[in-house]
Design a protein around this motif. Structure first.
Motif, PDB file in Angstrom:
ATOM      1  N   LEU A 202      14.359 -56.225  30.281  1.00 53.78           N
ATOM      2  CA  LEU A 202      15.156 -57.667  29.667  1.00 53.78           C
ATOM      3  C   LEU A 202      15.461 -58.452  31.152  1.00 53.78           C
ATOM      4  O   LEU A 202      15.200 -59.765  30.633  1.00 53.78           O
ATOM      5  N   HIS A 203      15.551 -57.966  32.091  1.00 53.58           N
ATOM      6  CA  HIS A 203      16.148 -58.951  32.957  1.00 53.58           C
ATOM      7  C   HIS A 203      14.787 -59.863  33.709  1.00 53.58           C
ATOM      8  O   HIS A 203      14.764 -60.968  33.941  1.00 53.58           O
ATOM      9  N   ARG A 204      13.623 -58.941  33.645  1.00 60.07           N
ATOM     10  CA  ARG A 204      12.117 -59.710  33.856  1.00 60.07           C
ATOM     11  C   ARG A 204      12.075 -60.701  32.866  1.00 60.07           C
ATOM     12  O   ARG A 204      11.498 -61.864  33.297  1.00 60.07           O
TER      13      ARG A 204
ATOM     14  N   ALA B 270      14.101 -62.380  30.908  1.00 56.89           N
ATOM     15  CA  ALA B 270      15.013 -63.544  31.020  1.00 56.89           C
ATOM     16  C   ALA B 270      14.813 -64.498  32.018  1.00 56.89           C
ATOM     17  O   ALA B 270      15.062 -65.472  32.131  1.00 56.89           O
ATOM     18  N   TYR B 271      14.348 -63.852  33.298  1.00 57.44           N
ATOM     19  CA  TYR B 271      14.092 -64.331  34.354  1.00 57.44           C
ATOM     20  C   TYR B 271      12.857 -65.368  34.210  1.00 57.44           C
ATOM     21  O   TYR B 271      12.815 -66.510  34.503  1.00 57.44           O
ATOM     22  N   LEU B 272      11.851 -64.796  33.485  1.00 58.19           N
ATOM     23  CA  LEU B 272      10.654 -65.782  32.978  1.00 58.19           C
ATOM     24  C   LEU B 272      11.101 -66.707  32.127  1.00 58.19           C
ATOM     25  O   LEU B 272      10.442 -67.847  32.273  1.00 58.19           O
ATOM     26  N   LEU B 273      12.038 -66.563  31.364  1.00 62.48           N
ATOM     27  CA  LEU B 273      12.317 -67.648  30.392  1.00 62.48           C
ATOM     28  C   LEU B 273      13.173 -68.736  30.901  1.00 62.48           C
ATOM     29  O   LEU B 273      13.199 -69.900  30.524  1.00 62.48           O
ATOM     30  N   CYS B 274      14.085 -68.313  31.999  1.00 65.48           N
ATOM     31  CA  CYS B 274      14.878 -69.578  32.456  1.00 65.48           C
ATOM     32  C   CYS B 274      14.927 -69.678  33.813  1.00 65.48           C
ATOM     33  O   CYS B 274      14.877 -70.878  34.382  1.00 65.48           O
ATOM     34  N   GLY B 275      14.033 -69.068  34.653  1.00 69.47           N
ATOM     35  CA  GLY B 275      13.716 -69.442  36.187  1.00 69.47           C
ATOM     36  C   GLY B 275      14.825 -69.082  37.177  1.00 69.47           C
ATOM     37  O   GLY B 275      14.585 -69.669  38.102  1.00 69.47           O
ATOM     38  N   ASP B 276      15.959 -68.662  36.867  1.00 68.92           N
ATOM     39  CA  ASP B 276      17.274 -68.439  37.674  1.00 68.92           C
ATOM     40  C   ASP B 276      17.533 -66.993  37.630  1.00 68.92           C
ATOM     41  O   ASP B 276      18.099 -66.658  36.409  1.00 68.92           O
ATOM     42  N   ARG B 277      17.745 -66.496  38.806  1.00 69.84           N
ATOM     43  CA  ARG B 277      18.211 -64.980  38.697  1.00 69.84           C
ATOM     44  C   ARG B 277      19.597 -64.903  38.297  1.00 69.84           C
ATOM     45  O   ARG B 277      19.725 -64.062  37.517  1.00 69.84           O
TER      46      ARG B 277
END
Length: 192
Positions: A41-43, A45-52
């Protein structure tokens, strides 16, 4: 409970885990799901928003909403339910912010680069891909991330986003074409 404890003690050769899994509480069951689903899920989410940091917040909100609907989520595929929730939360945050700025790339989770590749180059490539993804319209970005970066089939993406399979195909095709035009693959050392 005493009879269950005595029976479990008498069956030392039988794995107790099988018996306990069917009788776990809602919280223990959800905790096991969280442990397994946190990284994927974190990967996503990161790919969707670009901010860790924003990705971490999205995952937390996703877990909160999934927990509230755990009875419904566990009936089917809980990870698919959580991904759909994550995508919907991302849409909600996009609507409220409307403008995104990629701030850092130093915490991209898991799989930094290919074996033997210079770490700096891997970070540059990853940053270029994430920035290019942010240039895609939201619908294209969601389809490309779920289809090509998360690795879902066209049918799974269709189900998760609630759009026809043909729309997944065409949106994916347009998104990939846009990514190719945005990314200068020659500069990254890849074929055009």
């Amino acid at each position: 409970m005493t009879a269950t404890s005595d029976a479990a003690g008498a069956l030392d050769d039988v794995p107790v885990v099988d018996v306990q899994v069917t009788h776990t509480s809602r919280n223990a069951e959800f905790a096991a799901f969280m442990a397994a689903a946190a990284d994927p899920l974190h990967r996503t989410a990161y790919l969707l928003c670009g901010d860790r940091h924003r990705a971490e917040e999205l995952v937390q909100q996703t877990f909160e909403r999934t927990y509230r609907s755990w009875g419904r989520a566990r009936e089917g595929d809980p990870l698919a339910y959580a991904r759909r929730t994550l995508a919907n939360l991302r849409i909600d945050t996009w609507r409220s912010t409307r403008r995104e700025v990629l701030t850092d790339h130093d915490g991209f989770p898991e799989g930094a680069g290919r074996p033997g590749q210079d770490a700096t180059r891997a970070v540059e490539e990853r940053d270029a891909v994430v920035r290019a993804l942010l240039l895609l319209p939201l619908r294209q970005r969601r389809v490309v991330v779920l289809r090509h970066l998360v690795g879902l089939s066209e049918e799974e993406v269709s189900r998760e986003l609630g759009i026809p399979r043909g729309t997944v195909k065409s949106t994916s095709s347009r998104g990939l074409a846009r990514l190719r035009s945005v990314l200068d693959l020659d500069a990254l050392g890849g074929p055009r």
